[in-house]
Motif scaffolding. Structure first.
Motif, PDB file in Angstrom:
ATOM      1  N   UNK A 146      35.928  31.300  50.029  1.00 29.38           N
ATOM      2  CA  UNK A 146      36.307  32.713  50.061  1.00 29.38           C
ATOM      3  C   UNK A 146      37.537  32.959  49.207  1.00 29.38           C
ATOM      4  N   UNK A 147      38.490  31.999  49.259  1.00 30.25           N
ATOM      5  CA  UNK A 147      39.733  32.143  48.478  1.00 30.25           C
ATOM      6  C   UNK A 147      39.467  32.182  46.977  1.00 30.25           C
ATOM      7  N   UNK A 148      38.456  31.447  46.508  1.00 30.64           N
ATOM      8  CA  UNK A 148      38.158  31.432  45.078  1.00 30.64           C
ATOM      9  C   UNK A 148      37.074  32.447  44.704  1.00 30.64           C
ATOM     10  N   UNK A 149      36.764  33.365  45.626  1.00 29.06           N
ATOM     11  CA  UNK A 149      35.868  34.457  45.296  1.00 29.06           C
ATOM     12  C   UNK A 149      34.399  34.196  45.481  1.00 29.06           C
ATOM     13  N   UNK A 150      34.038  33.195  46.301  1.00 28.32           N
ATOM     14  CA  UNK A 150      32.634  32.919  46.601  1.00 28.32           C
ATOM     15  C   UNK A 150      32.312  33.409  48.010  1.00 28.32           C
ATOM     16  N   UNK A 151      31.197  34.111  48.197  1.00 30.82           N
ATOM     17  CA  UNK A 151      30.850  34.574  49.548  1.00 30.82           C
ATOM     18  C   UNK A 151      30.521  33.402  50.463  1.00 30.82           C
ATOM     19  N   UNK A 211      31.953  26.680  38.660  1.00 27.08           N
ATOM     20  CA  UNK A 211      33.327  26.362  38.274  1.00 27.08           C
ATOM     21  C   UNK A 211      34.295  26.733  39.392  1.00 27.08           C
ATOM     22  N   UNK A 212      33.999  27.802  40.126  1.00 27.32           N
ATOM     23  CA  UNK A 212      34.826  28.168  41.269  1.00 27.32           C
ATOM     24  C   UNK A 212      34.721  27.129  42.381  1.00 27.32           C
ATOM     25  N   UNK A 213      33.525  26.552  42.552  1.00 29.22           N
ATOM     26  CA  UNK A 213      33.358  25.463  43.521  1.00 29.22           C
ATOM     27  C   UNK A 213      34.257  24.288  43.134  1.00 29.22           C
ATOM     28  N   UNK A 214      34.304  23.969  41.838  1.00 28.31           N
ATOM     29  CA  UNK A 214      35.145  22.862  41.382  1.00 28.31           C
ATOM     30  C   UNK A 214      36.624  23.151  41.666  1.00 28.31           C
ATOM     31  N   UNK A 215      37.038  24.399  41.489  1.00 25.66           N
ATOM     32  CA  UNK A 215      38.428  24.748  41.780  1.00 25.66           C
ATOM     33  C   UNK A 215      38.695  24.630  43.274  1.00 25.66           C
ATOM     34  N   UNK A 225      44.914  19.487  37.299  1.00 29.62           N
ATOM     35  CA  UNK A 225      44.628  19.381  35.869  1.00 29.62           C
ATOM     36  C   UNK A 225      43.279  20.033  35.614  1.00 29.62           C
ATOM     37  N   UNK A 226      43.256  21.060  34.773  1.00 28.24           N
ATOM     38  CA  UNK A 226      42.016  21.766  34.435  1.00 28.24           C
ATOM     39  C   UNK A 226      41.620  21.363  33.017  1.00 28.24           C
ATOM     40  N   UNK A 227      40.622  20.497  32.911  1.00 30.15           N
ATOM     41  CA  UNK A 227      40.209  19.947  31.616  1.00 30.15           C
ATOM     42  C   UNK A 227      39.050  20.774  31.062  1.00 30.15           C
ATOM     43  N   UNK A 228      39.367  21.688  30.146  1.00 23.75           N
ATOM     44  CA  UNK A 228      38.364  22.588  29.552  1.00 23.75           C
ATOM     45  C   UNK A 228      37.563  23.294  30.652  1.00 23.75           C
ATOM     46  N   UNK A 229      38.242  23.744  31.687  1.00 26.07           N
ATOM     47  CA  UNK A 229      37.556  24.263  32.868  1.00 26.07           C
ATOM     48  C   UNK A 229      36.853  25.591  32.623  1.00 26.07           C
ATOM     49  N   UNK A 252      33.322  35.422  28.661  1.00 28.51           N
ATOM     50  CA  UNK A 252      34.718  35.852  28.623  1.00 28.51           C
ATOM     51  C   UNK A 252      35.147  36.573  29.902  1.00 28.51           C
ATOM     52  N   UNK A 253      34.227  37.305  30.557  1.00 30.62           N
ATOM     53  CA  UNK A 253      34.588  38.016  31.787  1.00 30.62           C
ATOM     54  C   UNK A 253      34.864  37.039  32.917  1.00 30.62           C
ATOM     55  N   UNK A 254      33.965  36.052  33.078  1.00 30.05           N
ATOM     56  CA  UNK A 254      34.150  35.042  34.126  1.00 30.05           C
ATOM     57  C   UNK A 254      35.360  34.175  33.797  1.00 30.05           C
ATOM     58  N   UNK A 255      35.541  33.874  32.506  1.00 31.52           N
ATOM     59  CA  UNK A 255      36.703  33.087  32.096  1.00 31.52           C
ATOM     60  C   UNK A 255      37.994  33.775  32.510  1.00 31.52           C
ATOM     61  N   UNK A 256      38.071  35.076  32.280  1.00 36.31           N
ATOM     62  CA  UNK A 256      39.279  35.824  32.648  1.00 36.31           C
ATOM     63  C   UNK A 256      39.508  35.771  34.150  1.00 36.31           C
ATOM     64  N   UNK A 257      38.441  35.872  34.946  1.00 36.72           N
ATOM     65  CA  UNK A 257      38.580  35.816  36.401  1.00 36.72           C
ATOM     66  C   UNK A 257      39.097  34.456  36.860  1.00 36.72           C
ATOM     67  N   UNK A 258      38.535  33.384  36.280  1.00 35.00           N
ATOM     68  CA  UNK A 258      38.948  32.029  36.667  1.00 35.00           C
ATOM     69  C   UNK A 258      40.402  31.783  36.271  1.00 35.00           C
ATOM     70  N   UNK A 259      40.794  32.226  35.076  1.00 30.71           N
ATOM     71  CA  UNK A 259      42.176  32.045  34.637  1.00 30.71           C
ATOM     72  C   UNK A 259      43.146  32.824  35.519  1.00 30.71           C
TER      73      UNK A 259
END
Length: 347
Positions: free
Chosen positions: A142-147, A164-168, A180-184, A190-197
């Motif tokens: 839930x914290x990383x935005x997954x239902x 990728x959110x699961x990995x975080x 350490x986020x290796x090319x995460x 670009x939209x999902x990338x912005x959310x993850x960043x």
């Protein structure tokens, strides 16, 4: 007034050297890297493929292949991970530091449900029972935005951004001090990338996590990280405040990386793309002197014979570059920000 006590760095890398052994003999992948990162700080590692970024990341938790030779020190909260016994190292992995790898599908178990994969390190490192660990896993999702209902999904049922959110969430499961986020975000749109960043930035601020971001994309690092270290041929060639380095690079290699990204809406850039000719050198056959000199647009006669260590950029606190074009502070005037690199006749 008594000054505030200095906080111990989360990560200290001191003169790290890493050599792979193969059919061609010794391959020097990392050649004397030193970095320091404190709580709540963010550092970007940039450079082309093969420059040693991921090797440095893997070395922090001793994830390098068997037979790899390492020298130097990697202090995680003051303890050297290179000399830890296996029991201590297993305790540090996940709980002290964790890594978010680029390919989530390669890191997740395809036949195991998501909640189980996030809960497993919590059970192992924090001693919680299965039900309590799974409740914590759902909270992290839930914290990383997954239902929460996605907890029973398998990896193939999720999108790339969701995986990728699961990995975080997995990386944060045991509240590590270093992530350490290796090319995460490389494989994300670009939209999902912005959310993850944005998510990573929020977590750094809330939990004072020390974050290392590895990427080819300097623009992402400039937006996400306070500082950038640029690697070439196993060495750091420039290190400083991210926005300043990105805007006014002092090493020709950093400048070439910055210039390689097109400007949206610039037709001239599309017709005449900028970049860097050639390829990074073979680590088994590095050029003499400055390893970048065969590709350097402003090479000097001395460059093939002179390997320059990082030297302070005059007038710029905490900014260093390993280049003869950076004048030694003791004998040269301070260049203005944004000044072009001098040519050989100007040096």
């Amino acid at each position: 007034m008594t000054p505030a006590p200095q906080r111990q760095p989360v990560l200290e890398i001191d003169d790290l050297r890493i050599t792979y052994r193969g059919s061609r003999g010794a391959i020097p992948a990392v050649r004397g890297v030193s970095l320091t990162l404190g709580p709540g700080q963010t550092l970007g590692l940039a450079g082309e493929s093969g420059c040693g970024k991921s090797t440095v990341a893997a070395a922090v938790l001793r994830l390098l292949p068997p037979g790899t030779e390492t020298a130097g020190r990697i202090l995680l909260d003051g303890e050297d991970t290179l000399t830890m016994n296996w029991g201590r190292l297993r305790a540090v992995r996940w709980a002290g530091a964790s890594i978010v790898f680029q390919g989530a599908m390669h890191s997740l178990n395809p036949v195991q449900r998501i909640v189980r994969q996030i809960a497993e390190p919590i059970e192992l490192h924090e001693g919680l029972g299965r039900e309590a660990a799974q409740r914590r896993a759902v909270e992290l999702m839930t914290r990383v935005g997954l239902p929460a209902w996605r907890a029973r999904s398998h990896p193939h049922e999720l999108s790339g951004g969701q995986r990728q959110r699961v990995m975080i969430a997995m990386a944060l499961a045991c509240s590590p001090r270093l992530v350490i986020a290796d090319e995460a975000t490389t494989a994300l749109d670009v939209m999902i990338q912005a959310q993850v960043l944005r998510l990573l930035g929020d977590l750094v601020a809330e939990r004072e996590i020390a974050l290392v971001m590895i990427s080819h994309d300097l623009s992402v690092l400039a937006e996400t990280c306070e500082r950038i270290a640029v690697m070439y041929a196993g060495r750091i060639v420039e290190h400083g405040p991210s926005r300043e380095v990105f805007a006014a690079a002092r090493h020709p290699y950093t400048g070439a990386l910055s210039a390689a990204f097109p400007t949206v809406g610039d037709p001239a850039g599309r017709r005449n793309p900028r970049g860097l000719a050639g390829d990074p050198p073979d680590p088994a056959a590095l050029p003499s002197g400055c390893a970048f000199h065969p590709r350097c647009p402003v090479v000097l006669d001395a460059c093939p014979a002179t390997a320059v260590d990082l030297r302070p950029v005059p007038g710029r606190h905490g900014w260093q570059a390993a280049c003869l074009h950076v004048p030694e502070a003791s004998r040269a005037p301070v260049p203005a920000a944004g000044t072009a690199l001098p040519t050989e006749g100007d040096a």
